[in-house]
Design a protein around this motif. Sequence first.
Motif, PDB file in Angstrom:
ATOM      1  N   VAL A 213       8.727  13.890  15.301  1.00 42.90           N
ATOM      2  CA  VAL A 213       8.277  12.894  14.338  1.00 42.90           C
ATOM      3  C   VAL A 213       9.413  11.915  14.157  1.00 42.90           C
ATOM      4  CG1 VAL A 213       7.420  12.530  12.004  1.00 42.90           C
ATOM      5  CG2 VAL A 213       6.876  14.650  13.190  1.00 42.90           C
ATOM      6  N   GLU A 214       9.132  10.622  14.319  1.00 42.63           N
ATOM      7  CA  GLU A 214      10.195   9.618  14.263  1.00 42.63           C
ATOM      8  C   GLU A 214       9.902   8.564  13.199  1.00 42.63           C
ATOM      9  OE1 GLU A 214      11.685   9.883  18.915  1.00 42.63           O
ATOM     10  OE2 GLU A 214      10.982   7.986  18.090  1.00 42.63           O
TER      11      GLU A 214
ATOM     12  N   VAL B 251      -2.349   4.801   3.036  1.00 41.93           N
ATOM     13  CA  VAL B 251      -1.937   5.451   4.274  1.00 41.93           C
ATOM     14  C   VAL B 251      -2.875   4.995   5.379  1.00 41.93           C
ATOM     15  CG1 VAL B 251      -1.582   7.640   5.450  1.00 41.93           C
ATOM     16  CG2 VAL B 251      -1.121   7.455   3.003  1.00 41.93           C
ATOM     17  N   LEU B 252      -2.296   4.558   6.482  1.00 39.27           N
ATOM     18  CA  LEU B 252      -3.081   4.173   7.657  1.00 39.27           C
ATOM     19  C   LEU B 252      -2.735   5.091   8.811  1.00 39.27           C
ATOM     20  CD1 LEU B 252      -2.774   0.271   7.537  1.00 39.27           C
ATOM     21  CD2 LEU B 252      -4.723   1.682   6.836  1.00 39.27           C
ATOM     22  N   LEU B 253      -3.743   5.562   9.506  1.00 39.98           N
ATOM     23  CA  LEU B 253      -3.543   6.458  10.636  1.00 39.98           C
ATOM     24  C   LEU B 253      -4.197   5.867  11.880  1.00 39.98           C
ATOM     25  CD1 LEU B 253      -2.669   9.140  11.898  1.00 39.98           C
ATOM     26  CD2 LEU B 253      -4.795  10.145  11.042  1.00 39.98           C
ATOM     27  N   ASN B 254      -3.398   5.688  12.917  1.00 40.09           N
ATOM     28  CA  ASN B 254      -3.891   5.234  14.218  1.00 40.09           C
ATOM     29  C   ASN B 254      -3.704   6.408  15.182  1.00 40.09           C
ATOM     30  OD1 ASN B 254      -4.047   4.233  16.869  1.00 40.09           O
ATOM     31  ND2 ASN B 254      -3.418   2.188  16.233  1.00 40.09           N
ATOM     32  N   LYS B 255      -4.777   7.145  15.401  1.00 38.19           N
ATOM     33  CA  LYS B 255      -4.670   8.361  16.216  1.00 38.19           C
ATOM     34  C   LYS B 255      -4.387   8.042  17.675  1.00 38.19           C
ATOM     35  CE  LYS B 255      -8.609  10.040  14.749  1.00 38.19           C
ATOM     36  NZ  LYS B 255      -8.842   9.240  13.531  1.00 38.19           N
TER      37      LYS B 255
ATOM     38  N   CYS C 225       5.811   5.644  10.925  1.00 37.70           N
ATOM     39  CA  CYS C 225       6.111   6.968  11.472  1.00 37.70           C
ATOM     40  C   CYS C 225       5.306   7.146  12.758  1.00 37.70           C
ATOM     41  CB  CYS C 225       5.706   8.010  10.428  1.00 37.70           C
ATOM     42  SG  CYS C 225       5.709   9.722  10.974  1.00 37.70           S
ATOM     43  N   THR C 226       5.935   7.708  13.777  1.00 32.83           N
ATOM     44  CA  THR C 226       5.194   8.093  14.981  1.00 32.83           C
ATOM     45  C   THR C 226       5.351   9.585  15.196  1.00 32.83           C
ATOM     46  OG1 THR C 226       7.097   7.581  16.384  1.00 32.83           O
ATOM     47  CG2 THR C 226       5.458   5.857  16.099  1.00 32.83           C
TER      48      THR C 226
ATOM     49  N   HIS D 112       0.339   6.893  15.283  1.00 30.80           N
ATOM     50  CA  HIS D 112       1.149   6.108  14.366  1.00 30.80           C
ATOM     51  C   HIS D 112       0.591   6.249  12.952  1.00 30.80           C
ATOM     52  CE1 HIS D 112       2.467   2.379  12.305  1.00 30.80           C
ATOM     53  NE2 HIS D 112       3.567   2.625  12.958  1.00 30.80           N
ATOM     54  N   LEU D 113       1.486   6.522  12.036  1.00 36.13           N
ATOM     55  CA  LEU D 113       1.130   6.694  10.623  1.00 36.13           C
ATOM     56  C   LEU D 113       1.970   5.727   9.804  1.00 36.13           C
ATOM     57  CD1 LEU D 113      -0.388   8.727   8.624  1.00 36.13           C
ATOM     58  CD2 LEU D 113       1.818   9.870   8.462  1.00 36.13           C
TER      59      LEU D 113
END
Lengths: 112, 112
Positions: A4-5, A63-67, A22-23, A71-72
């Motif tokens: 997790v970065e 919160v946005l999540l790009n599966k 965050c990735t 990417h969060l």
Amino acid sequence: GEDVEQSLFLSVREGDSSVINCTYTDSSSTYLYWYKQEPGAGLQLLTYIFSNMDMKQDQRLTVLLNKKDKHLSLRIADTQTGDSAIYFCAQEPGTGANNLFFGTGTRLTVIP
Amino acid sequence: DGGITQSPKYLFRKEGQNVTLSCEQNLNHDAMYWYRQDPGQGLRLIYYSQIVNDFQKGDIAEGYSVSREKKESFPLTVTSAQKNPTAFYLCASSMRGALVDFFGQGTRLTVV
């Protein structure tokens, strides 16, 4: 393995929006989390998102999540000086174990 | 009030000595965890326990030991085998199978 970065630092002016990114690597994660740590204190769970959701809003937090891109992001609207802290992204592995993998944390500094 | 209590808040140890960090919770949680936090790094899992009298190694268990004789207590011993023990240690707990949402205030261990 899980990785997790996050970027280490972010500065914003009071009243502006903050976006912390965050990735992550484990595409089988069921939950992704954001924690806040104030100086000298433990972690506080801010919010979490289930992996089948794209967005979750909770008052000033979005919160946005790009599966697809793994990417969060955490957006804090109308950032206040009290929001200055370290923000950790964490993922729950898809193995079924309920330990978490944390990012390095992003230190948010709010400038008055 | 329910919560997690870690003690002491600050701890100094001489090289070559073992030291035990205390973690107590009154939340009736089954699962307890120990994390280590170093500057610029994410939290790393040392040990976790899902139930009394059972525990598993995390990612960085070498040089540490734990016990789980009571549901409420999960002490962590930092042994002399841990080569770089200076860090901030966080204890956490959760219901079994649930997300980790309670953290203690942490113990800062310094080796002198």
